[in-house]
Design a protein around this motif. Structure first.
Motif, PDB file in Angstrom:
ATOM      1  N   MET A 198       6.271   5.508 -31.077  1.00  0.00           N
ATOM      2  CA  MET A 198       7.286   4.459 -30.923  1.00  0.00           C
ATOM      3  C   MET A 198       6.630   3.132 -30.576  1.00  0.00           C
ATOM      4  O   MET A 198       5.726   3.066 -29.746  1.00  0.00           O
ATOM      5  CB  MET A 198       8.280   4.838 -29.816  1.00  0.00           C
ATOM      6  CG  MET A 198       9.290   3.743 -29.475  1.00  0.00           C
ATOM      7  SD  MET A 198      10.346   4.136 -28.070  1.00  0.00           S
ATOM      8  CE  MET A 198      11.445   5.337 -28.843  1.00  0.00           C
ATOM      9  N   ALA A 251       7.282  -0.374 -28.778  1.00  0.00           N
ATOM     10  CA  ALA A 251       8.204  -0.915 -27.782  1.00  0.00           C
ATOM     11  C   ALA A 251       7.763  -2.304 -27.350  1.00  0.00           C
ATOM     12  O   ALA A 251       6.569  -2.536 -27.100  1.00  0.00           O
ATOM     13  CB  ALA A 251       8.286   0.002 -26.571  1.00  0.00           C
ATOM     14  N   ASP A 286       8.688  -4.534 -24.297  1.00  0.00           N
ATOM     15  CA  ASP A 286       9.374  -4.472 -23.005  1.00  0.00           C
ATOM     16  C   ASP A 286       9.478  -5.865 -22.399  1.00  0.00           C
ATOM     17  O   ASP A 286       8.475  -6.427 -21.943  1.00  0.00           O
ATOM     18  CB  ASP A 286       8.614  -3.539 -22.050  1.00  0.00           C
ATOM     19  CG  ASP A 286       8.595  -2.097 -22.535  1.00  0.00           C
ATOM     20  OD1 ASP A 286       9.615  -1.656 -23.093  1.00  0.00           O
ATOM     21  OD2 ASP A 286       7.562  -1.426 -22.362  1.00  0.00           O
ATOM     22  N   ARG A 318      13.022  -1.299 -29.301  1.00  0.00           N
ATOM     23  CA  ARG A 318      12.277  -0.067 -29.582  1.00  0.00           C
ATOM     24  C   ARG A 318      12.397   0.265 -31.066  1.00  0.00           C
ATOM     25  O   ARG A 318      13.483   0.165 -31.650  1.00  0.00           O
ATOM     26  CB  ARG A 318      12.840   1.114 -28.780  1.00  0.00           C
ATOM     27  CG  ARG A 318      12.987   0.881 -27.285  1.00  0.00           C
ATOM     28  CD  ARG A 318      11.643   0.965 -26.579  1.00  0.00           C
ATOM     29  NE  ARG A 318      11.817   0.830 -25.136  1.00  0.00           N
ATOM     30  CZ  ARG A 318      11.889  -0.333 -24.505  1.00  0.00           C
ATOM     31  NH1 ARG A 318      11.835  -1.464 -25.197  1.00  0.00           N
ATOM     32  NH2 ARG A 318      12.027  -0.382 -23.185  1.00  0.00           N
TER      33      ARG A 318
END
Length: 230
Positions: A1, A3, A5, A21
């Motif tokens: 994945m 991501a 953030d 995501r």
């Protein structure tokens, strides 16, 4: 994945934020008004654009501080990043060995990947001897040879006509299906997004939002996207 953030990018008086995501193996378009920050978003993911805060991770591993060469990403720009003085073979070999000192086995790998993108026998040619579609295939061959799990495309086929563009998008989709690569593609053409991406990120008003199912987003666009689409 993949991501992002609470990522913030600042460039002079421009700010872009992203918190999203992307599952491995998905194909995602990135759309939005001109100047909204689509290329900036891709640059931050690939490591070409520094981020002011937040972090970028791949499969849980933080790569925020990594140089572009250390990230599991292959990037393809509109100009295809081909060197005019090098042959097709050498341009592809750069993806494997920047020194261009390739072994006999590596030469076989390069010739095999050229054949895979329909360019068998083109290794000795220079980029100027190729059509736009063929140049795009050379760049994709280099991407294939690198075998990185993340493929980032910044409008690489924008200058191509409709038929050639459709051909190149189909080839990208085939490569992603065969290698399970995660695709991120900036485009101004919503037809491209519908053709290749099951989900889409909308970049507008200083934010990267989504991903949203592509058909849902384009069939029922929010005000910022509706104003862009006209």
């Amino acid at each position: 994945m993949l991501a992002l953030d609470t990522v913030t990018v600042r460039q002079d008086d421009f700010t872009l934020t992203a918190d999203l995501r992307l599952d491995a193996g998905t194909r995602t378009a990135v759309i939005g008004p001109s100047g909204a920050g689509k290329s900036t978003l891709l640059g931050a993911i690939a490591g070409f654009v520094p981020i002011a805060s937040g972090r970028v991770t791949w499969n849980g591993q933080d790569m925020t501080a990594h140089a572009p060469s250390r990230r599991p990403i292959s990037t393809l720009f509109q100009d295809n990043n081909l060197f005019a003085h090098l042959t097709v073979f050498a341009n592809v070999a750069l993806g494997l060995k920047p020194s261009l000192r390739v072994s006999a086995r590596e030469q076989e790998q390069i010739n095999a990947v050229l054949a895979r993108v329909g360019l068998a026998g083109f290794g000795a040619r220079k980029p100027a001897q190729l059509s736009g579609g063929q140049q795009g295939r050379v760049a994709l061959a280099r991407v294939l040879l690198r075998a990185r799990p993340l493929l980032v495309l910044d409008e690489p086929f924008a200058a191509l006509g409709p038929a050639l563009k459709a051909e190149m998008l189909a080839l990208v989709a085939d490569i992603c299906a065969q290698t399970n690569a995660t695709l991120l593609m900036v485009t101004h053409d919503v037809g491209d997004a519908r053709a290749i991406a099951e989900q889409t990120i909308l970049v507008a008003d200083g934010q990267a939002n989504g991903p949203f199912p592509t058909a849902d987003l384009l069939d029922n666009p929010p005000p910022a996207l509706r104003a862009y689409l006209g």
